[in-house]
Enzyme design. Structure first.
Site, PDB file in Angstrom:
ATOM      1  N   HIS A 216       5.818  20.170 -21.463  1.00 10.16           N
ATOM      2  CA  HIS A 216       5.799  21.309 -20.534  1.00 10.16           C
ATOM      3  C   HIS A 216       4.770  22.338 -20.977  1.00 10.16           C
ATOM      4  O   HIS A 216       4.495  22.491 -22.169  1.00 10.16           O
ATOM      5  CB  HIS A 216       7.188  21.939 -20.380  1.00 10.16           C
ATOM      6  CG  HIS A 216       7.787  22.492 -21.646  1.00 10.16           C
ATOM      7  ND1 HIS A 216       7.556  23.774 -22.088  1.00 10.16           N
ATOM      8  CD2 HIS A 216       8.623  21.934 -22.553  1.00 10.16           C
ATOM      9  CE1 HIS A 216       8.231  23.984 -23.203  1.00 10.16           C
ATOM     10  NE2 HIS A 216       8.886  22.886 -23.516  1.00 10.16           N
TER      11      HIS A 216
ATOM     12  N   ASP B 283       4.808  25.728 -20.336  1.00 13.50           N
ATOM     13  CA  ASP B 283       5.243  27.106 -20.581  1.00 13.50           C
ATOM     14  C   ASP B 283       5.814  27.276 -21.980  1.00 13.50           C
ATOM     15  O   ASP B 283       6.245  26.317 -22.623  1.00 13.50           O
ATOM     16  CB  ASP B 283       6.276  27.546 -19.549  1.00 13.50           C
ATOM     17  CG  ASP B 283       7.551  26.721 -19.590  1.00 13.50           C
ATOM     18  OD1 ASP B 283       7.444  25.475 -19.602  1.00 13.50           O
ATOM     19  OD2 ASP B 283       8.651  27.298 -19.609  1.00 13.50           O
TER      20      ASP B 283
ATOM     21  N   ASP C 215       6.064  24.862 -29.114  1.00 17.62           N
ATOM     22  CA  ASP C 215       6.983  24.322 -28.118  1.00 17.62           C
ATOM     23  C   ASP C 215       6.576  24.892 -26.763  1.00 17.62           C
ATOM     24  O   ASP C 215       6.905  26.032 -26.447  1.00 17.62           O
ATOM     25  CB  ASP C 215       8.416  24.725 -28.470  1.00 17.62           C
ATOM     26  CG  ASP C 215       9.443  24.327 -27.429  1.00 17.62           C
ATOM     27  OD1 ASP C 215       9.112  23.497 -26.571  1.00 17.62           O
ATOM     28  OD2 ASP C 215      10.556  24.867 -27.467  1.00 17.62           O
TER      29      ASP C 215
ATOM     30  N   GLU D 229      10.033  25.069 -18.023  1.00 12.39           N
ATOM     31  CA  GLU D 229      11.074  24.332 -18.735  1.00 12.39           C
ATOM     32  C   GLU D 229      11.985  25.279 -19.483  1.00 12.39           C
ATOM     33  O   GLU D 229      13.207  25.092 -19.536  1.00 12.39           O
ATOM     34  CB  GLU D 229      10.424  23.334 -19.708  1.00 12.39           C
ATOM     35  CG  GLU D 229      11.388  22.365 -20.372  1.00 12.39           C
ATOM     36  CD  GLU D 229      11.944  22.867 -21.697  1.00 12.39           C
ATOM     37  OE1 GLU D 229      12.830  22.203 -22.259  1.00 12.39           O
ATOM     38  OE2 GLU D 229      11.488  23.920 -22.176  1.00 12.39           O
ATOM     39  N   GLU D 230      11.389  26.319 -20.077  1.00 12.11           N
ATOM     40  CA  GLU D 230      12.142  27.208 -20.941  1.00 12.11           C
ATOM     41  C   GLU D 230      13.123  28.101 -20.181  1.00 12.11           C
ATOM     42  O   GLU D 230      14.028  28.674 -20.778  1.00 12.11           O
ATOM     43  CB  GLU D 230      11.184  28.084 -21.761  1.00 12.11           C
ATOM     44  CG  GLU D 230      10.227  27.318 -22.678  1.00 12.11           C
ATOM     45  CD  GLU D 230      10.916  26.628 -23.827  1.00 12.11           C
ATOM     46  OE1 GLU D 230      12.155  26.652 -23.895  1.00 12.11           O
ATOM     47  OE2 GLU D 230      10.213  26.059 -24.669  1.00 12.11           O
TER      48      GLU D 230
ATOM     49  N   ASP E 156       8.360  16.785 -26.785  1.00 11.78           N
ATOM     50  CA  ASP E 156       8.987  18.107 -26.871  1.00 11.78           C
ATOM     51  C   ASP E 156      10.054  18.131 -27.965  1.00 11.78           C
ATOM     52  O   ASP E 156      11.122  18.699 -27.808  1.00 11.78           O
ATOM     53  CB  ASP E 156       9.602  18.468 -25.509  1.00 11.78           C
ATOM     54  CG  ASP E 156      10.025  19.928 -25.418  1.00 11.78           C
ATOM     55  OD1 ASP E 156       9.618  20.712 -26.294  1.00 11.78           O
ATOM     56  OD2 ASP E 156      10.764  20.269 -24.489  1.00 11.78           O
TER      57      ASP E 156
ATOM     58  N   HIS F 211      10.658  29.720 -30.581  1.00  7.28           N
ATOM     59  CA  HIS F 211      11.175  30.768 -29.690  1.00  7.28           C
ATOM     60  C   HIS F 211      11.325  32.098 -30.425  1.00  7.28           C
ATOM     61  O   HIS F 211      12.094  32.954 -29.992  1.00  7.28           O
ATOM     62  CB  HIS F 211      12.536  30.384 -29.070  1.00  7.28           C
ATOM     63  CG  HIS F 211      12.484  29.178 -28.199  1.00  7.28           C
ATOM     64  ND1 HIS F 211      13.575  28.731 -27.474  1.00  7.28           N
ATOM     65  CD2 HIS F 211      11.477  28.324 -27.912  1.00  7.28           C
ATOM     66  CE1 HIS F 211      13.237  27.642 -26.794  1.00  7.28           C
ATOM     67  NE2 HIS F 211      11.976  27.389 -27.054  1.00  7.28           N
TER      68      HIS F 211
END
Length: 492
Positions: free
Chosen positions: A75, A77, A114, A144-145, A168, A469
């Site tokens: 992904h 994002d 990520d 996705e997040e 991922d 994150h």
């Protein structure tokens, strides 16, 4: 180019290119257009849909033209978070990427390894002229997040591949073969405001580790949103105050590392308020001394028992401020405090695997409401639905309304996976040992995409990353190289 001397050169070249383009969830037009331009410049077939998902197809190299296509998926994002020490606007600015040769990170912000590294691997493969591979169908999804919305919307009917490698994963040598399903639930609590006279104060919860709410939830780290509510609940027993604003967190799937609350405290109670915060801080630090030892709660930027702060409060002038009505504010604090959070159940069949959890990732305040945004995960579909129902009952008992979005299925283990057998064999030949084959509590898009392609055989791999994150996120250089070499060998 900060990463130009790192190997594999082609992978880190594209990773740094990606880091130059703002690509937090919901801010993806530029990165999506970049991928489309990349494909067109190389005369590759490309599809960009309304959700900005991108599919790029490349023919097989010499001798591989007639092989079955392999789908590579990630992904575009990232969870865009800052520690507040940098002037970078993550909606418009490039990341300040740096390296010590061992790790890559972004100064003061999350890195987006990520899942930027997946995109970089794919672009490096598509750009190569000397890497043997079958036909490739590269699928790069959006948002996705924030709920896997891109994967849910994408049309894969043009794909011919039945084998997919998802990129991922954040641990080298671990093959993910199944994952939890999840959903996001919003609780909207209406509030009214009125004028209140007192001293305006800012309460800041800081210093928590945060981290991915799927992978790190079992660590029992502190949740800044809940600590902020607890702090004010305790203070309400000692001081008369009203809430102006309470907020924290950046994404439902990230454990909030910081939160703030603006309050207006009756002039004569300001010192009592600070004293209560000091007691709560002492209690919280004792509870989190191993899991989150750097947690702190500040008032006006100072520790609540600082003599300088107490002196300031004694001298401060009272003013009239619009604030949330007392009963409404207290109701909100109680709702936040009693909401379940963290691990709810461990798997009975897989040792050490979280089965069901939730995370109060985002807390916001507007003029008329306070909103709680929670991520719910479970590898058991009925347990996920039961927990969502429980949250609805709890929220509605406080007068809140609820809504659910981003619901996605779990990804079931395939006992007859030919891809898994092939990848394990290649790994064993390269490294002389078996990889770990695991299920994870985090969510992956494999479940959604498996529902779109009948008989899809997939595995998730990736290089080592730390503290994703969060502004402490790091990507291992050596592991990035290892996974690159392994991926090439698997494709060959």
């Amino acid at each position: 180019m900060a990463l130009e001397n790192l190997q594999p050169k082609e992978v880190f070249h594209y990773f740094e290119e990606i880091c130059r383009i703002p690509h937090g969830s919901g801010n993806l037009q530029k990165i999506s257009d970049f991928l489309v331009s990349f494909a067109k410049e190389r005369k590759l077939e490309v599809i960009q849909d309304e959700e900005l998902n991108v599919i790029i197809k490349a023919p097989g190299t010499a001798g591989y033209e007639d092989k079955e296509p392999v789908i590579l998926q990630g992904h575009m994002d990232m969870v865009a978070v800052s520690d507040g020490t940098t002037g970078i606007d993550m909606k418009t600015d490039s990341l300040d990427v740096t390296t010590d040769g061992e790790y890559v990170w972004a100064k003061g912000t999350s890195l987006g390894g990520d899942d930027g590294i997946a995109v970089a691997y794919c672009l490096a493969l598509l750009d190569s002229t000397d890497i043997p591979h079958p036909p490739l169908e590269v699928v790069i999804t959006t948002n996705e997040e924030t709920g896997m919305f891109g994967a849910a919307a994408i049309d894969l009917s043009s794909l011919k591949g039945k084998t997919m490698i998802n990129l991922d994963n954040e641990e080298e040598g671990v093959f993910i073969t199944s994952c939890a399903g999840g959903a996001r639930i919003y609780s909207h609590l209406p509030v009214k405001r009125q004028a209140f006279t007192g001293v305006k104060l800012l309460v800041e919860v800081e210093g928590l580790k945060g981290g991915h709410s799927g992978e790190m939830i079992k660590c029992g780290r502190g949740n800044a949103n809940i600590i902020a509510a607890r702090t004010l609940i305790e203070a309400s027993k000692a001081a008369d105050f009203r809430i102006i604003d309470i907020k924290g967190g950046v994404a439902d799937n990230a454990i909030p590392a910081s939160a703030t609350a603006q309050v207006v405290v009756a002039k004569d109670d300001a010192a009592k308020f600070a004293d209560s915060v000091a007691r709560t801080l002492k209690a919280v630090k004792g509870e989190l001394e191993v899991k989150d030892p750097d947690v702190t709660i500040k008032v006006q930027g100072k520790l609540p028992d600082d003599t300088a702060l107490i002196s300031e409060l004694e001298k401060a002038s009272a003013c009239e401020t619009s604030a949330i009505f007392g009963e409404d504010g207290l109701k909100a604090l109680k709702l936040i405090t009693v909401m379940p959070d963290g691990v709810q159940a461990m798997s009975a069949s897989v040792e050490g695997l979280v089965e069901t959890s939730l995370n109060l990732g985002v807390l916001t305040t507007s003029e008329n409401e306070i909103v709680l945004e929670q991520s719910v995960r479970s590898s058991v579909e009925t347990s996920k639905d039961y927990l969502l129902g429980k949250l609805i009952i709890l929220a509605e008992s406080f007068g809140a309304t609820t809504s659910i979005s981003g619901k996605y299925p779990g990804w079931k283990f395939n006992p007859a996976s030919a891809l898994r057998e092939h990848m394990v064999e290649v790994y064993r030949k390269m490294y002389g040992k078996d990889p770990k084959v695991e299920a994870i509590h985090a969510g992956l898009e494999c479940g959604i995409l498996s529902e779109k392609i009948e008989g899809l055989d997939c595995i998730s791999i990736g290089p080592d990353m730390l503290d994703i994150h969060s502004p402490k996120e790091k990507l291992s250089v050596k592991s990035t190289a290892n996974v690159w070499d392994y991926l090439k060998e698997v494709l060959k």
